[in-house]
Scaffold this active site. Sequence first.
Site, PDB file in Angstrom:
ATOM      1  N   ARG A  31      42.938  47.266  36.124  1.00 16.36           N
ATOM      2  CA  ARG A  31      43.111  48.074  37.413  1.00 16.36           C
ATOM      3  C   ARG A  31      42.016  49.112  37.543  1.00 16.36           C
ATOM      4  NH1 ARG A  31      49.806  48.915  37.286  1.00 16.36           N
ATOM      5  NH2 ARG A  31      50.084  47.355  36.242  1.00 16.36           N
ATOM      6  N   GLU A  57      39.632  44.211  36.679  1.00 11.71           N
ATOM      7  CA  GLU A  57      40.839  43.843  37.185  1.00 11.71           C
ATOM      8  C   GLU A  57      41.290  44.439  38.200  1.00 11.71           C
ATOM      9  OE1 GLU A  57      45.230  42.715  37.044  1.00 11.71           O
ATOM     10  OE2 GLU A  57      44.273  44.670  36.710  1.00 11.71           O
ATOM     11  N   HIS A  72      48.455  47.384  43.418  1.00 15.96           N
ATOM     12  CA  HIS A  72      49.203  46.987  42.411  1.00 15.96           C
ATOM     13  C   HIS A  72      50.907  46.279  43.005  1.00 15.96           C
ATOM     14  CE1 HIS A  72      52.266  46.182  39.130  1.00 15.96           C
ATOM     15  NE2 HIS A  72      51.151  45.426  38.604  1.00 15.96           N
ATOM     16  N   GLU A 131      43.380  39.502  40.803  1.00 12.10           N
ATOM     17  CA  GLU A 131      44.645  39.153  40.852  1.00 12.10           C
ATOM     18  C   GLU A 131      45.424  39.157  42.091  1.00 12.10           C
ATOM     19  OE1 GLU A 131      47.672  40.973  37.952  1.00 12.10           O
ATOM     20  OE2 GLU A 131      49.041  39.723  38.982  1.00 12.10           O
TER      21      GLU A 131
HETATM   22  O1  G3P Z   1      45.707  41.256  33.935  1.00 10.98           O
HETATM   23  C1  G3P Z   1      47.041  40.872  34.240  1.00 10.98           C
HETATM   24  C2  G3P Z   1      47.817  41.881  34.370  1.00 10.98           C
HETATM   25  O2  G3P Z   1      47.307  42.788  35.225  1.00 10.98           O
HETATM   26  C3  G3P Z   1      49.191  41.629  35.102  1.00 10.98           C
HETATM   27  O3  G3P Z   1      50.103  42.513  34.906  1.00 10.98           O
HETATM   28  O4  G3P Z   1      51.697  43.793  36.120  1.00 10.98           O
HETATM   29  O5  G3P Z   1      49.404  44.962  35.340  1.00 10.98           O
HETATM   30  O6  G3P Z   1      49.465  43.304  37.255  1.00 10.98           O
HETATM   31  P1  G3P Z   1      50.343  43.747  35.901  1.00 10.98           P
HETATM   32 CA    CA Z   2      47.128  43.132  37.622  1.00 11.68          CA
END
Ligand code: G3P
Ligand code: CA
Length: 266
Positions: A31, A57, A72, A131
């Site tokens: 993030r 990410e 997120h 993502e």
């Molecule tokens: O990099 C994968 C990870 O980000 C998945 O979990 O909840 O942080 O999106 P989350």
């Molecule tokens: Ca993520």
Amino acid sequence: MKKTLLIFLTTFGVQTMLMSCSTSPEIIAHRGASHFAPENTLAAFKLAWEKNADGIEGDFYLTKDDKIICMHDSTTKRTTGVDLLIRDSTYEQLKKLDAGKWKGEEWKGEHIPSIDEVLSIIPDGKKLYLEVKCGPEIITPLKKRMAKSGAKAEQVTIISFNDKVIAESKKQMPECEALLLIGVKEEEKKMVPSIEQIIDRLKKTNADGLDVNAHPLIDKSFVDTLRSNNFLFCVWTVNNLETAGRFEKLGVDAITTDNPELLKKK
Ligand code: G3P
Ligand code: CA
């Protein structure tokens, strides 16, 4: 993505040299540099580049008016204080919200970024682990935005927990790497899902590899099975050097972390 294997054979078959050149894993800022700056904002992504991360990410959704934004959660409540469901909101509504202040006064005024803004700040040679948090309907608009941006296909890796997203991504954008996200856990001393079930899902979705939580049950045999099926192996979210070192020894391709500064110091 790295892990080059060099095979040298002499003409008369007497000597065979097998040389394995392993490189350090890519360090991906989860993030953005979210340990320091508000997650999924341009400030967090720019800070990740300053801390020399190999990639960032970010989490992405489609809005009501088919724009792609970076957040997120499925609602804006936690990081803006205003409770809007992203899929029921327009980009105009969402971009007015303050997504920085919750992390500290110095971040006040950071907005929810659009995909165009995120793609526009990826330096040459760096990557975005994109993502997809919604469904495969995002892939067609995403392909269009990527075509408009200057980003190269090799700079974007699509990741998702949703098998349909990975399958659609490989169908429409085969030139982009796509990794299936899977969270493993321990049940009755066994890993769930099993490596066999994981391999089956990777094959069915045409994924290039696995991006998995950094679980203690992941061992050499797990990694060997992935490698013998030619799959990439990446882990999330690692915020300490001991765990990062263990996965580096296992030959991981990329480690996602909230603190790229710490992991880049290794
Ligand atoms: O990099 C994968 C990870 O980000 C998945 O979990 O909840 O942080 O999106 P989350
Ligand atoms: Ca993520």
